[in-house]
Design a protein around this motif. Structure first.
Motif, short mmCIF file in Angstrom:
data_model
loop_
_atom_site.label_atom_id
_atom_site.label_comp_id
_atom_site.label_asym_id
_atom_site.label_seq_id
_atom_site.Cartn_x
_atom_site.Cartn_y
_atom_site.Cartn_z
N ALA A 348 0.82 -1.21 0.00
CA ALA A 348 0.00 0.00 0.00
C ALA A 348 0.86 1.26 0.00
O ALA A 348 0.52 2.25 -0.66
N GLN A 349 1.97 1.24 0.72
CA GLN A 349 2.87 2.39 0.74
C GLN A 349 3.47 2.66 -0.64
O GLN A 349 3.55 3.81 -1.08
N VAL A 350 3.89 1.60 -1.31
CA VAL A 350 4.46 1.76 -2.65
C VAL A 350 3.41 2.29 -3.62
O VAL A 350 3.68 3.19 -4.43
N ARG A 351 2.20 1.76 -3.56
CA ARG A 351 1.13 2.24 -4.45
C ARG A 351 0.79 3.69 -4.20
O ARG A 351 0.55 4.47 -5.13
N HIS A 352 0.78 4.08 -2.92
CA HIS A 352 0.45 5.47 -2.60
C HIS A 352 1.53 6.42 -3.12
O HIS A 352 1.23 7.50 -3.68
N LEU A 398 14.78 -2.54 -0.77
CA LEU A 398 14.33 -1.79 -1.94
C LEU A 398 13.26 -2.58 -2.69
O LEU A 398 13.48 -3.75 -3.05
N PRO A 399 12.11 -2.01 -2.96
CA PRO A 399 11.02 -2.74 -3.61
C PRO A 399 11.20 -2.83 -5.12
O PRO A 399 10.40 -2.30 -5.89
N THR A 400 12.25 -3.49 -5.58
CA THR A 400 12.54 -3.51 -7.01
C THR A 400 11.49 -4.29 -7.80
O THR A 400 10.93 -3.81 -8.78
N LEU A 403 8.06 -2.71 -7.39
CA LEU A 403 8.04 -1.42 -8.06
C LEU A 403 7.84 -1.58 -9.56
O LEU A 403 7.07 -0.85 -10.19
N LYS A 404 8.54 -2.53 -10.16
CA LYS A 404 8.40 -2.73 -11.60
C LYS A 404 6.96 -3.09 -11.97
O LYS A 404 6.38 -2.53 -12.91
N ALA A 405 6.38 -4.04 -11.23
CA ALA A 405 5.03 -4.48 -11.56
C ALA A 405 4.02 -3.36 -11.36
O ALA A 405 3.15 -3.11 -12.22
#
Length: 542
Positions: A348-352, A398-400, A403-405
Motif C-alpha cells: 500500500a505504501q508503494v502504491r500510494h 528496496l522494492p525492485t 516497483l516494476k510491476a
C-alpha cells in the motif's frame, strides 16, 4: 574513462499484458459458505494429487501423460475443472524449476566470492572492485567451513535440477514451517489449521471465449450474480439446473468495472478465482483477463517532451523533471514511503507513493518516466558484502520487483511510458556533476536528487556531465594554448568558474569609475599602495 564498464542501452519497457480486479462477496448465507468450503476442499485434494503426480514424472513428462492425468481428473470433476487444475500444476512446477536455477546461480556466486577471499593472504585489504582477504585466521577458518557447506548445498540442488525433481508445497513453505512456531506467529493451532486448509483450496476457473459471459465454470452475470458449476460428486448440492449453485451474494467491480462488463457482455474470456481471507473472515472474487498486445511507443517519441528521472531508495522516490534537452526544470520532488510492517502495508505504501508520482508527472506534461533497471538478485549475499549487514538490509528492502510491476500497470493507465536505464554510476556521477551546482540557499539538493537528474539524462540519450569540451575552433585564443578545459583529475573541473571581482580586461579607461575592486596579488612586490607621493617645488629651509 578507464575502469568504467560498458553501459547498456536504454529502452522503453513494454506495458502490462494482463488485468486483475477484485471485489468482496457480500451477504453470503451459511449455506453458501458451506458449499464453497466443500467444493474448495474437494478440488484442492484433486490439485494436490495432480501436483504429486507431475513432480513424480519429472523430465519424463509429455503430452500423453498430461492427457492421462486430465482424463483421471475429469471423472471426479469436469473437463473444464480438470483443465484448470492441470494448467495450475504445470505453472507451479515451472516456477519451482526457475527457483531452482536461481538458487544454483546464487550459490555459485557465493562460492566464487568465498574462494577468491580465501585465496588471498589474511589481512590483505580489498579495493572498490574486489574484496580483500579475511581479517583473522579464525574468520578464515569459519569461512572455509561455510564454503564446504555451500558446495554441498549446491551439489544437492544441482542433482535435483538435473534429475527434474521439484519440491513444491501447496499452501506455501512459509506457512508450513509456521506450524512449529505458533507462539512466535501469534496463532493458535486451530487458527493455523484454518489458514492452511484455506490456502490449499482450489476455487478457480479459466476463461473461455464464446461461452456465456466468458466462463462456464464460474459464471458472473452483468448484475453481479455468481454461480458455480459443481463437480460431478457434489452435484447433489446444486440449487439451480444443470448442476449449478447460485450464491446469494453479489459482486460489483468498482475498478475497471466498465471494461469487465464489456468483456462479459461480448462473451470474451474472463478467469475467476474465489479466495477466503481467514484473518478478516471474508470471501473475495478476483477476475482477470488478458489484454491485446499493444505496440510500445518508440524511444524517440517518449523523449519528445522530456522525462522525469526517478531514483529508488529505501524510504522514498527522488524525482526530478528534465526537458528534452536534458536541463533540470523546477525543484526536486520526494515521495516518501514506509517499508516496515506487513506485506500488505508495504504494498500500500508503494502504491500510494507511485500514485502521487504519476499524478505530478501528468501535471508537468511529460510523456515518460525514467527508472533504473535494478536487480539485486546476486548483490545481497553476505559473502559479497561481509560485515556490512545494514547495507545488505538496505538493498534487500528496496522494492525492485514490486516497483516494476506496480509502476508498469499504473503508468499505463495514466498514458505514460517507462524508460529503463542502466543503473551504473548514476548516484556517483549525479552527485559529482549536479549536486553542488544546483544547491542554493533556497534549494537543498541531496545525492538522490542528483541521481534522478543522472537517470533522466541517460534516458534522454545525453551524457551525465553538464558540459563537454567544445570544438577546437570554438575555444579561446584560436587554436592557442587552451586545448582542454581541465585535466581529468583536476578537482572541481565540472563546477562553475570562480567569480573574480573587478574588470575582466586591462583595457580600462583611466577615468572610468571602478565599481568592483581588483583582486590583490599575494606577493608583496606587486601590491599596489594606496599612498600618493607629493614633491614640493622648493626645499624648505630655515
Amino acid at each position: 574513462m578507464v575502469g568504467v564498464r560498458e553501459l547498456a542501452a536504454s529502452f522503453v519497457v513494454p506495458g502490462p499484458s494482463g488485468v486483475a480486479v477484485r471485489d468482496r462477496l457480500k451477504h453470503l448465507t451459511p449455506r453458501d459458505e458451506e458449499v464453497l468450503r466443500v467444493v474448495g476442499a474437494h478440488q484442492g485434494a484433486l490439485a494436490s494429487r495432480d501436483l504429486r503426480a507431475r513432480c513424480a514424472q519429472g523430465l519424463e513428462h509429455g503430452a500423453e501423460s498430461w492427457a492421462a492425468r486430465k482424463r483421471e481428473l475429469t471423472v471426479v470433476s469436469s473437463s473444464r475443472i480438470a483443465g484448470a487444475i492441470t494448467k495450475a500444476t504445470h505453472d507451479q512446477w515451472a516456477l519451482a524449476r526457475r527457483c531452482q536455477a536461481a538458487h544454483v546461480r546464487s550459490l555459485e556466486a557465493g562460492i566464487r566470492t568465498l574462494r577468491h577471499r580465501l585465496s588471498l593472504p589474511v589481512g590483505q585489504k580489498g579495493t572498490k572492485r574486489a574484496a580483500g582477504g579475511y581479517r583473522t585466521r579464525r574468520e578464515w577458518f569459519q569461512k572455509s567451513r561455510r564454503l564446504a557447506a555451500l558446495e554441498a548445498r549446491r551439489a544437492a540442488v544441482l542433482a535435483d535440477w538435473q534429475a527434474g525433481r521439484a519440491r513444491v508445497v501447496r499452501g506455501g513453505k512459509h506457512l508450513l514451517t509456521t506450524r512449529h512456531h505458533l507462539a512466535e506467529a501469534g496463532l493458535t493451532e486451530e487458527q493455523w489449521r484454518q489458514r492452511w486448509e484455506a490456502e490449499r483450496w482450489f476455487l478457480a476457473a479459466d476463461g473461455e471465449s464464446g461461452k456465456r459471459y466468458g466462463n462456464e465454470t464460474i459464471r458472473v452475470t452483468p448484475d453481479g450474480q455468481v454461480s458455480l458449476k459443481l463437480p460431478a460428486p457434489l452435484a447433489h448440492l446444486a440449487n439451480a439446473p444443470h448442476g449449478r449453485y447460485i450464491l446469494t451474494g453479489t459482486v460489483a467491480f468498482a475498478h475497471r468495472g466498465v471494461e469487465w462488463a464489456d468483456r462479459i457482455e461480448a462473451n470474451r474470456a474472463v478467469a475467476y478465482r474465489i479466495h477466503y481471507d481467514t484473518g478478516r473472515g471474508r470471501w473475495y472474487l478476483t477476475a482477470s483477463w488478458q489484454r491485446p498486445t499493444v505496440q510500445t511507443v518508440s524511444l524517440e517519441a517518449a523523449r519528445a517532451r522530456g522525462v522525469i528521472g526517478v531514483d529508488t531508495n529505501a524510504d522514498h522516490f527522488a524525482a526530478y523533471r528534465l526537458d528534452a534537452h536534458g536541463n533540470p526544470v523546477g525543484e526536486p520532488h520526494r515521495f516518501p514511503y514506509d517499508l516496515s510492517g506487513s506485506a500488505g502495508h508495504r504494498d500500500a505504501q508503494v502504491r500510494h507513493a507511485l500514485t502521487r508520482l504519476l499524478r505530478w508527472a501528468r501535471q508537468t506534461g511529460v510523456t515518460a518516466i525514467a527508472v533504473e533497471d535494478l536487480d539485486f538478485a546476486a548483490e545481497k549475499t553476505r559473502e559479497k558484502h561481509g560485515r556490512r549487514k545494514k547495507f545488505r538490509q538496505l538493498i534487500s528492502g528496496l522494492p525492485t520487483g514490486r516497483l516494476k510491476a506496480r509502476l508498469l500497470s499504473m503508468a499505463a493507465e495514466h498514458g505514460l511510458a517507462v524508460i529503463a536505464v542502466d543503473p551504473a554510476y548514476t548516484s556517483m556521477w549525479g552527485a559529482q556533476h549536479w549536486q553542488k551546482p544546483l544547491t542554493t540557499p533556497r534549494r537543498r539538493m541531496s545525492r538522490h536528487d542528483a541521481a534522478g537528474i543522472a537517470i533522466g539524462r541517460r534516458a534522454l540519450g545525453h551524457p551525465i556531465r553538464r558540459r563537454t569540451t567544445p570544438p577546437r575552433a570554438h575555444r579561446s585564443d584560436a587554436h592557442g594554448h587552451r586545448t582542454v578545459q581541465a585535466a581529468p583529475g583536476a578537482p572541481g573541473r565540472e563546477g562553475p568558474r570562480p567569480r573574480i571581482p573587478g574588470p575582466r580586461t586591462r583595457s580600462v579607461p583611466p577615468d572610468t569609475a571602478r565599481t568592483r575592486a581588483t583582486r590583490t596579488p599575494k606577493t608583496v612586490r606587486d601590491v599596489r599602495s594606496a599612498r600618493m607621493w607629493i614633491q614640493d617645488s622648493l626645499l624648505l629651509t630655515e
